[in-house]
Design a protein around this motif. Structure first.
Motif, short mmCIF file in Angstrom:
data_model
loop_
_atom_site.label_atom_id
_atom_site.label_comp_id
_atom_site.label_asym_id
_atom_site.label_seq_id
_atom_site.Cartn_x
_atom_site.Cartn_y
_atom_site.Cartn_z
N ASP A 44 -2.92 -1.97 -10.10
CA ASP A 44 -3.01 -3.14 -9.21
C ASP A 44 -2.12 -2.87 -7.99
N THR A 45 -2.16 -3.76 -7.03
CA THR A 45 -1.45 -3.55 -5.77
C THR A 45 0.05 -3.36 -6.00
N THR A 46 0.65 -4.22 -6.83
CA THR A 46 2.10 -4.16 -7.04
C THR A 46 2.51 -2.82 -7.62
N THR A 47 1.81 -2.35 -8.64
CA THR A 47 2.13 -1.07 -9.28
C THR A 47 2.08 0.06 -8.27
N LEU A 49 2.27 -0.07 -4.94
CA LEU A 49 3.31 -0.18 -3.91
C LEU A 49 4.68 0.21 -4.46
N GLN A 50 4.94 -0.13 -5.72
CA GLN A 50 6.21 0.28 -6.33
C GLN A 50 6.28 1.80 -6.44
N GLU A 53 6.94 3.25 -3.03
CA GLU A 53 8.34 3.06 -2.62
C GLU A 53 9.25 4.08 -3.29
N TRP A 97 -6.69 -5.44 -3.12
CA TRP A 97 -6.41 -4.92 -1.78
C TRP A 97 -7.16 -5.64 -0.67
N TYR A 105 3.60 -4.54 6.01
CA TYR A 105 4.37 -4.41 4.77
C TYR A 105 5.29 -3.18 4.84
N ARG A 109 9.40 -2.83 5.30
CA ARG A 109 10.15 -2.17 4.23
C ARG A 109 10.98 -0.99 4.75
#
Length: 327
Positions: A44-47, A49-50, A53, A97, A105, A109
């Motif tokens: 998913d998006t969160t996973t 993006l983490q 990062e 997405w 974003y 960051r």
């Protein structure tokens, strides 16, 4: 180029979200350090993006930044992008997405200006500036991978069109009532000539042809679902009728799409990239012949069809190239 010291970062996000790459490059575009992190599942998006990062943290380690700071980040995304707004419209093979403001974003960051574009546009730019298309005034890049993307470069610039959808060759309608495409439409080029479509069609047809199925099992050591486009071309060259007919169809519809673009845009070069293009001359030579037959002589007489030089790195080099534009 005004800046003389510092770095840029290139990020590649695949259409499925399962393959990410991050690269640190100098201001001449030389990649100094890179990471590639595949995932075994569609995140998913969160996973995702983490993960990005964490990768960025590793790439931007102070040890790697001895000659200055990062000046800009470029991102190549495997799906439709509104480049002017920095928004990912969607990733057809991943979730979460839709209309995601990735540019803002990342800029927030990292506290660095960021530019995003479709991966085929980025690869097209990289091939024209650093690869097979150096010096070409009008060049079309076609990425024949899991999906099919395209990028049009005119005078060293990506041609985006009004809403950043120029170059979406994968969604050209080439067969009425044809197979279903990842976008939901039918008969699009991507549903016929992408690597995924070619493999799926081959396996589906082989079920009814025992000799072909046996040949596939031999090539893949019993893992038929793992057959590659290169192996299908190999079977066709060995005389397998099912493979030969399939490759003939793929070449036919790919040539239809390219002939229409040649008449509309009149490029000097078509650069083929992605996993399907790794086949090389067995793909390119018959494509040249078909285009010669389909196109007006004036449109095709100076046209060259070539394999990309940057291979699997094209999108990542493209992301770096995006970051370097107008720096």
């Amino acid at each position: 180029m005004l800046a003389t010291q510092g770095y840029v970062v290139g990020i590649e996000i695949s259409g499925s979200g399962t393959r990410q790459s991050v690269a640190l490059a100098d201001l001449d575009g030389n990649i100094l350090y890179q990471l590639r992190r595949p995932l075994e599942y569609i995140p998913d998006t969160t996973t995702l993006l983490q993960l990005l990062e964490a990768m960025l943290g590793e790439v931007l380690d102070p040890e790697h930044l001895r000659d200055g700071r990062v000046l800009r980040v470029g991102v190549a995304v495997g799906g439709p992008v509104d480049a002017s707004q920095g928004i990912v419209r969607t990733l057809y093979h991943a979730h979460g997405w839709d209309n995601f403001p990735l540019q803002d974003y990342l800029a927030e960051r990292l506290n660095v200006p960021c530019i995003i574009d479709n991966n085929a546009n980025a690869a097209a730019l990289a091939e024209v500036l650093y690869g097979a298309g150096i010096g070409e005034r009008v060049a079309l890049y076609v990425g024949l991978g899991r999906g099919i993307g395209g990028g049009l470069i005119v005078n060293g610039r990506i041609y985006h069109g009004v809403t950043s959808t120029a170059g979406e060759i994968g969604h050209l309608l080439v067969m009425q009532n044809g197979p279903k495409c990842s976008c939901g439409g039918y008969g699009h080029l991507e549903a016929i000539a992408s690597a995924q479509a070619i493999v799926r069609t081959m396996i589906g047809r082989a079920v009814e042809h025992p000799a072909t199925l046996a040949a596939i099992q031999r090539l893949t050591e019993g893992r038929a679902e793992r057959i590659t486009v290169g192996q299908i071309f190999q079977l066709a060259a060995e005389g397998d009728e099912v493979a030969r007919c399939l490759i003939d169809e793929v070449l036919t519809y790919l040539a239809f799409a390219l002939a229409n673009i040649v008449h509309l845009v009149n490029p000097g070069m078509i650069i083929l990239g992605g996993s399907v293009a790794l086949v090389g001359e067995p793909l390119i030579a018959p494509l040249r012949e078909r285009l010669r037959a389909l196109c007006l002589p004036a449109a095709s007489q100076h046209l060259r069809i070539v394999q990309g030089k940057l291979g699997p790195q094209a999108s990542l080099v493209g992301a770096v190239t995006l970051a370097l534009q107008d720096l």
